[in-house]
Design a protein around this motif. Structure first.
Motif, mmCIF file in Angstrom:
data_model
loop_
_atom_site.group_PDB
_atom_site.id
_atom_site.type_symbol
_atom_site.label_atom_id
_atom_site.label_comp_id
_atom_site.label_asym_id
_atom_site.label_seq_id
_atom_site.Cartn_x
_atom_site.Cartn_y
_atom_site.Cartn_z
ATOM 1 N N PHE A 8 58.065 52.519 -29.163
ATOM 2 C CA PHE A 8 57.567 51.539 -28.158
ATOM 3 C C PHE A 8 57.114 51.815 -27.199
ATOM 4 O O PHE A 8 56.186 51.377 -26.588
ATOM 5 N N LEU A 9 57.158 53.496 -26.844
ATOM 6 C CA LEU A 9 56.120 53.915 -25.882
ATOM 7 C C LEU A 9 54.653 53.300 -25.366
ATOM 8 O O LEU A 9 53.944 53.321 -24.501
ATOM 9 N N HIS A 10 55.106 54.077 -26.985
ATOM 10 C CA HIS A 10 53.012 53.944 -27.550
ATOM 11 C C HIS A 10 52.051 52.590 -26.549
ATOM 12 O O HIS A 10 51.607 52.001 -26.034
ATOM 13 N N THR A 13 52.829 52.046 -23.270
ATOM 14 C CA THR A 13 51.681 52.884 -22.589
ATOM 15 C C THR A 13 50.334 51.463 -22.554
ATOM 16 O O THR A 13 49.234 52.198 -21.665
ATOM 17 N N ARG A 14 49.887 51.210 -24.009
ATOM 18 C CA ARG A 14 48.971 50.500 -23.666
ATOM 19 C C ARG A 14 48.753 49.255 -22.842
ATOM 20 O O ARG A 14 47.802 48.474 -21.966
ATOM 21 N N LEU A 15 50.275 48.807 -22.804
ATOM 22 C CA LEU A 15 50.076 47.221 -22.079
ATOM 23 C C LEU A 15 50.179 47.815 -20.259
ATOM 24 O O LEU A 15 49.400 46.843 -19.567
ATOM 25 N N HIS A 16 50.898 48.805 -20.067
ATOM 26 C CA HIS A 16 51.234 49.114 -18.904
ATOM 27 C C HIS A 16 50.571 50.666 -18.676
ATOM 28 O O HIS A 16 51.607 51.602 -18.251
ATOM 29 N N PRO A 17 49.253 51.163 -18.097
ATOM 30 C CA PRO A 17 48.675 52.173 -18.475
ATOM 31 C C PRO A 17 49.800 53.081 -17.203
ATOM 32 O O PRO A 17 49.798 54.038 -16.924
ATOM 33 N N ASP A 18 49.695 52.396 -16.022
ATOM 34 C CA ASP A 18 49.594 52.136 -14.609
ATOM 35 C C ASP A 18 51.517 52.887 -14.341
ATOM 36 O O ASP A 18 51.882 53.149 -13.286
#
Length: 161
Positions: A8-10, A13-18
C-alpha cells in the motif's frame, strides 16, 4: 517478502510522493494486525459457544471479581450500549453470566460470571494467549517488550478507558 502495508505504501508513494507516509507505515500495520488478530481469534472460537465479542465480555468480567455494570462493560469492550445488551442477553441465556439489580438502586444491574462462565473464560483465555504467542513468534522476548512499550506510549494519551 513484504506485508500488505508495504505494498500500500509503495502505491501511495507513487501517487503522492510529496506526502509523509510514515504514520501509515505504523498505524496501517497496527490496524491490519488488529483485524487479522480478530480473524484468528474468531477462527479459534469457532468450535466454542461464544463469539469473539462475547469472549471479550467474559474476559472483562473475569478480570473483575465483583462484576461490572453494563455501562462499564461497554467502556471495557469499546462497544455500543446496544451491542453490550445483546451480548449480555445471549451470555445470560447460555448460563455464563447473571444480571442482578443493585440493592441501593434497582434500576442498575451488576453483571457477574457464573461458575461455568468463569471456567470457560479461563479456558478461552489460555487458548487466546497461545494464538497471540503464535502471531508474535517472529519477535524475541525483548522485541515483544519493546513493541508493547512503544504501543503503550501511543495508546495511553488517547485511551479513555
Amino acid at each position: 517478502m513484504s506485508d500488505a502495508v508495504s505494498r500500500f505504501l509503495h502505491s501511495w508513494t507513487r501517487l503522492h510522493p510529496d506526502l509523509d507516509l510514515s504514520t501509515m507505515a505504523a498505524v496501517g500495520r497496527v490496524l491490519r494486525l488488529a483485524a487479522l488478530m480478530n480473524n484468528i481469534t474468531e477462527d479459534g472460537l469457532a468450535d466454542t459457544e461464544v463469539t469473539r465479542p462475547e469472549f471479550e465480555v467474559l474476559a472483562a468480567l473475569r478480570r473483575s471479581p465483583d462484576g461490572l455494570r453494563p455501562r462499564q462493560l461497554t467502556r471495557e469492550t469499546i462497544a455500543s450500549g446496544a451491542a453490550t445488551t445483546k451480548r449480555l442477553t445471549r451470555l445470560e441465556a447460555a448460563g455464563l453470566i447473571t444480571r442482578t439489580p443493585l440493592e441501593r438502586d434497582r434500576r442498575e444491574i451488576q453483571v457477574r460470571l457464573t461458575d461455568r462462565g468463569s471456567a470457560l473464560a479461563d479456558t478461552l483465555f489460555a487458548d487466546q494467549l497461545d494464538r497471540e504467542a503464535a502471531v508474535l513468534a517472529p519477535l524475541t522476548t525483548d522485541e515483544r517488550a519493546q513493541l508493547a512499550s512503544l504501543l503503550s506510549r501511543v495508546l495511553t494519551p488517547i485511551d479513555r478507558a
